[in-house]
Design a protein around this motif. Structure first.
Motif, short mmCIF file in Angstrom:
data_model
loop_
_atom_site.label_atom_id
_atom_site.label_comp_id
_atom_site.label_asym_id
_atom_site.label_seq_id
_atom_site.Cartn_x
_atom_site.Cartn_y
_atom_site.Cartn_z
N MET A 158 0.85 -1.21 0.00
CA MET A 158 0.00 0.00 0.00
C MET A 158 0.88 1.25 0.00
N ARG A 159 0.56 2.19 -0.86
CA ARG A 159 1.34 3.42 -0.92
C ARG A 159 0.69 4.47 -0.02
N HIS A 160 1.52 5.13 0.75
CA HIS A 160 1.01 6.13 1.69
C HIS A 160 1.29 7.52 1.16
N SER A 161 0.30 8.38 1.25
CA SER A 161 0.45 9.78 0.85
C SER A 161 0.85 10.59 2.07
N LEU A 162 1.84 11.47 1.90
CA LEU A 162 2.32 12.30 3.01
C LEU A 162 1.84 13.73 2.81
N PRO B 217 -8.54 9.59 0.26
CA PRO B 217 -7.14 9.91 0.54
C PRO B 217 -6.76 9.70 2.00
N ALA B 218 -7.70 9.95 2.90
CA ALA B 218 -7.40 9.84 4.33
C ALA B 218 -7.06 8.42 4.73
N ALA B 219 -7.58 7.43 3.99
CA ALA B 219 -7.38 6.03 4.37
C ALA B 219 -5.91 5.63 4.34
N THR B 220 -5.14 6.24 3.44
CA THR B 220 -3.72 5.88 3.34
C THR B 220 -2.81 7.08 3.64
N ALA B 221 -3.36 8.10 4.26
CA ALA B 221 -2.60 9.35 4.46
C ALA B 221 -1.82 9.35 5.78
N LEU B 222 -0.66 9.98 5.72
CA LEU B 222 0.09 10.36 6.91
C LEU B 222 0.15 11.88 6.90
N SER C 115 -2.51 9.39 11.40
CA SER C 115 -3.11 8.55 10.37
C SER C 115 -4.43 8.04 10.94
N GLN C 116 -5.14 7.27 10.16
CA GLN C 116 -6.39 6.72 10.69
C GLN C 116 -6.14 5.69 11.79
N GLN C 117 -4.88 5.27 11.93
CA GLN C 117 -4.53 4.33 13.00
C GLN C 117 -4.18 5.04 14.32
N ALA D 5 3.94 1.00 11.21
CA ALA D 5 2.80 0.66 12.05
C ALA D 5 1.55 0.40 11.20
N ILE D 6 1.37 1.19 10.15
CA ILE D 6 0.21 1.02 9.27
C ILE D 6 0.37 -0.25 8.43
N SER D 7 1.60 -0.48 7.96
CA SER D 7 1.84 -1.61 7.07
C SER D 7 1.91 -2.94 7.83
N GLY D 8 2.20 -2.82 9.16
CA GLY D 8 2.45 -3.99 9.98
C GLY D 8 1.37 -5.02 9.95
#
Length: 196
Positions: A1-5, A65-70, A116-118, A193-196
């Motif tokens: 999963m690619r994260h947007s910063l 966008p928020a789902a994968t955003a930092l 992030s959402q986490q 942490a998100i990818s874990g």
């Protein structure tokens, strides 16, 4: 999963520093009340504001966008004898502040937060900055440059204000507005942490 910063700041200095780390990012500009709470310490304030900026930035994003955003939030304050020295109200205020900093050591506290959402992770970086002795004519001339008017503590270390700095114990980039090493570590830890 690619994260947007995203960077929850429009500060050119923070944008330059984050770019220096090699990240691709977009900027957000959340509006925030930065008034200290009653009895709030300087360290608690700067960490709360960094977290609030990151959370407010995340809230600005659409759901997809928020789902994968930092979202990176940061706040910097200057502290002398436990007192927070904010941006000067006017020339007289800046002169008072610079006279107090003259020949002394003060703290610059920068907090960074990644939301992030986490959840949200935050880190505080404290740097000691030692000023040389300043004459009133030096302070007047510095005010006339326009640089101190919008700077916490009435000086910018990355500009002409750097001429007053005798020594630094800690992170130079944190004094500018974004601690490079700690920011990279926090972003990497958040991705893990998100990818874990």
């Amino acid at each position: 999963m690619r994260h947007s910063l995203y960077l929850a700041s429009t500060s050119p200095r923070r944008q330059q520093l984050l770019g220096q780390l090699g990240y691709q990012f977009q900027c957000l500009s959340p509006e925030l009340d930065e008034t200290p709470l009653a009895g709030e310490s300087a360290a608690a304030l700067v960490q709360r504001l960094a977290q609030a900026k990151a959370a407010a930035g995340l809230a600005q994003l659409d759901q997809a966008p928020a789902a994968t955003a930092l979202v990176l939030g940061s706040d910097t304050i200057v502290v002398l004898d436990g007192e927070i020295l904010g941006k000067p109200l006017d020339k007289a205020d800046a002169v008072r502040t610079l006279r107090r900093l003259s020949g002394r050591s003060h703290q610059v506290m920068t907090a960074i937060a990644v939301a992030s959402q986490q959840g949200c992770q935050v880190q505080l970086v404290v740097t000691e900055v030692q000023f040389c002795h300043l004459t009133d004519s030096e302070i007047d001339a510095y005010w006339d440059t326009g640089e101190p008017a919008d700077k916490a503590g009435s000086y910018g270390i990355q500009g002409l204000g750097g001429n007053f700095v005798v020594a630094i114990n800690g992170s130079y980039s944190a004094v500018v507005g974004l601690p490079l090493v700690e920011t990279k570590q926090l972003i990497d830890a958040s991705v893990a942490a998100i990818s874990g």
